[in-house]
Scaffold this active site. Structure first.
Site, mmCIF file in Angstrom:
data_model
loop_
_atom_site.group_PDB
_atom_site.id
_atom_site.type_symbol
_atom_site.label_atom_id
_atom_site.label_comp_id
_atom_site.label_asym_id
_atom_site.label_seq_id
_atom_site.Cartn_x
_atom_site.Cartn_y
_atom_site.Cartn_z
ATOM 1 N N GLY A 434 0.721 -1.238 0.086
ATOM 2 C CA GLY A 434 -0.066 -0.069 -0.083
ATOM 3 C C GLY A 434 0.729 1.123 -0.088
ATOM 4 C CB SER A 435 0.040 4.746 1.214
ATOM 5 O OG SER A 435 -1.227 4.619 0.517
ATOM 6 C CB SER A 436 4.392 1.289 3.547
ATOM 7 O OG SER A 436 4.207 0.198 2.873
#
Length: 700
Positions: A434-436
């Site tokens: 995801g956004s990591s």
């Protein structure tokens, strides 16, 4: 087989061959050669060689047949076979060689030297044996000194085991994580039990999770006497202190120990055992030991293992088995009839296993486990500047001691049938980041020159698609903001910005850069980790997949330790650190990937991630409340669903967080992933948990 070595010169005989001619003469010549062999091969040397060769073949009856009549009259065949078998096989004699001096007088005993390998090392001795000729054949005049010169008829050969201890595992501060300790051994003393003890045995069996038949079998062993202690099960004191609930589910108010001691004859005493003081928090990391099984013994018997050996079955216990294993020593001696040592034949000293010190800090390891033990999660903590791994945690977990002490079928089934998979080591697997993953995309874009940090990608609202070729598919995001530049895109975690970033980078360049960052490669680490991937195929198959990959979706799967290593480049002028697990004082850091990013790109991302926490609009702003340190990092929520329209999918929550000051100048990067955070705050759930952990660590 016995071998004769040395400088002995074989005797030569010269035959006068008359050339008379004819087949009959040739036949006579052949017969003469056979006679020659029969007469002159029956030497004392040959008989001794044959005798010694039969030892390794374990053909003791044939050895007995080589004895002279007087010797056979003085020792019964069965006694001879039993004595030789017990001694030679007891010491594991092999590779027996003979060295016989040449040209010896047959009226004197034959002198020779024997060398053999045993479980206690090499044994060498000089022998002198008389021979008698019976019916034209040399036969051995045997007594017990034929086995070993100092061995008398009433003497015994003793093999003594010299105990060694398995090596211990410590954390970076010398705290014991796995090593020798004590547990409680629950057993029975037959003479103190009730006369009619069947009901008692049933009750004890129910408490211990075993069967009545199993206990009765142990009580019936041949060695058991009235005052013997018959061990039934080993338990930790914690297990004994647990409340006892009857098989009917009724809480008794007594502990398991109290309930056991109600039965006459029960005795609880201490026993030595491999112990894991931090229980579930270290079990995935350390693994456990158990007695060797038949398959393992077949593979490892040449390394000195036997049926009683204890070996590492999983985790670091298995990984470091060759270094941790205890190598028992042995001493072979001749004892007189009173049990006193007459002669020490050989001794192999015991070798304790190696002590291993890890980079792990049990403080971080335990705090993370305590925070996430009810979740399906994994956590990595490392020093991004040195590569030292401070914690590797997977939850839920199991207790290594259950396996060391003997796990019951009920407990085994419970672990394996648990839908949360406590035996599953999540830290070794790959997950949608995801956004990591957005800082990685940003750093790749800056490094390749696909865009600059100040370039404004333009406002796109809450949903966007490149053009009509995408059909109904659109990239969505949660927040609108002004100024679609890299810093703001990280603060607001804008999916659309990073989808556009991936397209600007381009499929070929993005794939090439991710390959450079270690995707599809083995992670250089002691513990095997699943390799990260950015596509199920060789590259990005579609433009949509490329765009989704820019914000950590699509087919991107990343191992948590690998992601931490990529983040480490933000601390090291663009160089990706090599992680390591075994503590080495003064070790210089080494890099897995040099120049993974440009120094400028790494510095930009490092500074921008401070804003994700410090800025009130940042997705990680809750971490700003930790007192004593300044934190930075990146959140991530990965959607796991069949399609964009799927409303029943789940979510993974991520938080990669590090301190930019505090902790006495030590830099710590912590990365956490939690499954099923949908409806629980997404990545915010992870941020709040990590705040608890940082506060607890800083408070100590």
């Amino acid at each position: 087989m016995a071998k004769k070595k040395g400088s002995k010169v074989r005797k030569k005989r010269h035959l006068l061959i008359l050339e008379i001619g004819g087949v009959a003469v040739l036949a006579a010549l052949v017969a003469g050669l056979v006679l020659y062999r029969n007469v002159f091969s029956d030497t004392r040397d040959a008989v001794l060689e044959e005798y010694m060769g039969l030892i390794e073949k374990k053909e003791y009856e044939k050895m007995y047949d080589l004895l002279d009549t007087a010797s056979q009259e003085s020792v019964h065949k069965e006694d001879f076979i039993t004595r030789n078998k017990n001694i030679y096989e007891g010491i594991e004699a092999k590779d027996i060689t003979l060295d016989i001096a040449e040209e010896q007088d047959t009226s004197q005993p034959l002198s020779y030297r024997v060398t053999m390998e045993t479980l206690a090392g090499e044994v060498t001795y000089d022998g002198n044996t008389f021979f008698e000729k019976e019916k034209g054949t040399w036969r051995i005049v045997w007594d017990d000194s034929m086995i070993f010169p100092d061995l008398g008829k009433e003497d015994k050969v003793s093999v003594t085991s010299l105990e060694a201890k398995r090596g211990s595992i410590y954390d970076r501060n010398g705290v014991l994580l796995a090593g020798q300790g004590t547990v409680q051994s629950v057993g029975l003393v037959p003479g103190k039990m009730n006369v009619q003890a069947e009901e008692d045995i049933q009750g004890i069996a129910a408490i211990l999770g075993t069967t009545q038949e199993n206990i009765e079998t142990q009580l019936a062993a041949s060695w058991v006497k009235e005052d013997s202690f018959v061990p039934l099960k080993e338990m930790t004191q914690t297990q004994l202190d647990e409340p006892y609930t009857s098989p009917e589910g009724i809480a008794t108010g007594a502990s398991i120990q109290d309930k056991l001691l109600e039965y006459p004859g029960v005795l609880i005493t201490e026993a030595e055992s491999r112990v894991y003081p931090y229980g579930e928090s270290t079990s995935h990391l350390l693994g456990y030991v158990q007695q060797i099984n038949a398959e393992e013994l077949e593979e490892m018997k040449d390394k000195g293992y036997d049926e009683q050996s204890v070996v590492g079955k999983s985790g670091l216990e298995k990984l470091y088995e060759d270094r941790l294993r205890a190598k028992e020593g042995y001493k072979i001696s001749i004892l007189d009839s009173q049990g006193n040592e007459k002669t020490a034949l050989a001794m192999k000293p015991a070798e304790d296993g190696e002590e291993i010190h890890l980079t792990i800090d049990i403080q971080w390891q335990q705090k993370l486990y305590d925070a996430y033990k009810e979740d399906k999660s994994c956590s990595v903590v490392m020093n991004p500047k040195s590569g030292e791994v401070l914690a590797l945690v997977s939850t839920p977990s199991f207790n290594s001691m259950d396996f060391v002490l003997g796990i019951s079928q009920t407990k085994w089934d419970e672990l394996n049938n648990n839908p949360d998979k406590p035996m599953y080591n999540r830290v070794r697997e790959t997950w949608a980041p995801g956004s990591s993953f957005k800082p990685v995309t940003g750093a790749v874009g800056l490094t390749t020159g696909a865009f600059t940090a100040e370039e404004d990608f333009g406002a796109s609202g809450l949903s966007w698609q490149k053009d009509e070729s995408w059909g109904n598919y659109k990239v969505t995001t949660l927040h609108e903001y002004n100024g679609a530049v890299l810093k703001n895109a990280l603060i607001y975690s804008d999916n659309i910005y990073f989808a556009k970033a991936a397209l600007k980078i381009g499929a070929d360049t993005f794939a090439k850069q991710l390959d450079k960052l270690g995707f599809g490669q083995d992670i250089p680490f002691d513990i095997g980790m699943t390799s990260s991937q950015y596509s199920n195929g060789d590259t990005f198959e579609t433009e949509v997949q490329l765009a989704d990959s820019g914000y950590g979706q699509g087919q991107v799967l990343v191992n948590p330790l690998h992601l931490a290593c990529i983040y480490s480049a933000f601390f090291n002028e663009g160089n990706m650190i090599s992680p390591y697990l075994e503590y080495q004082e003064g070790k210089n850091p080494s890099y897995w990937v040099e120049n993974a990013f440009t120094p400028e790109a790494a510095a930009t991302i490092y500074e921008d991630l401070k804003e994700v926490v410090s800025n009130p609009e940042g997705t990680g702003h809750s971490a700003a409340q930790v007192a004593g340190v300044a934190l930075a990092g990146k959140t991530g929520t990965a959607e796991i669903k069949e399609s964009q329209e799927d409303k029943d999918g789940t979510e993974l929550g991520w938080f990669a967080v590090y301190n930019t000051e505090g902790l006495d100048g030590q830099t710590v990067l912590m990365l956490n992933m939690v499954e099923d955070v949908k409806g629980r705050g997404g990545s915010g759930y992870v941020v709040n948990k990590d705040v608890e952990v940082w506060n607890q660590v800083l408070a100590e």
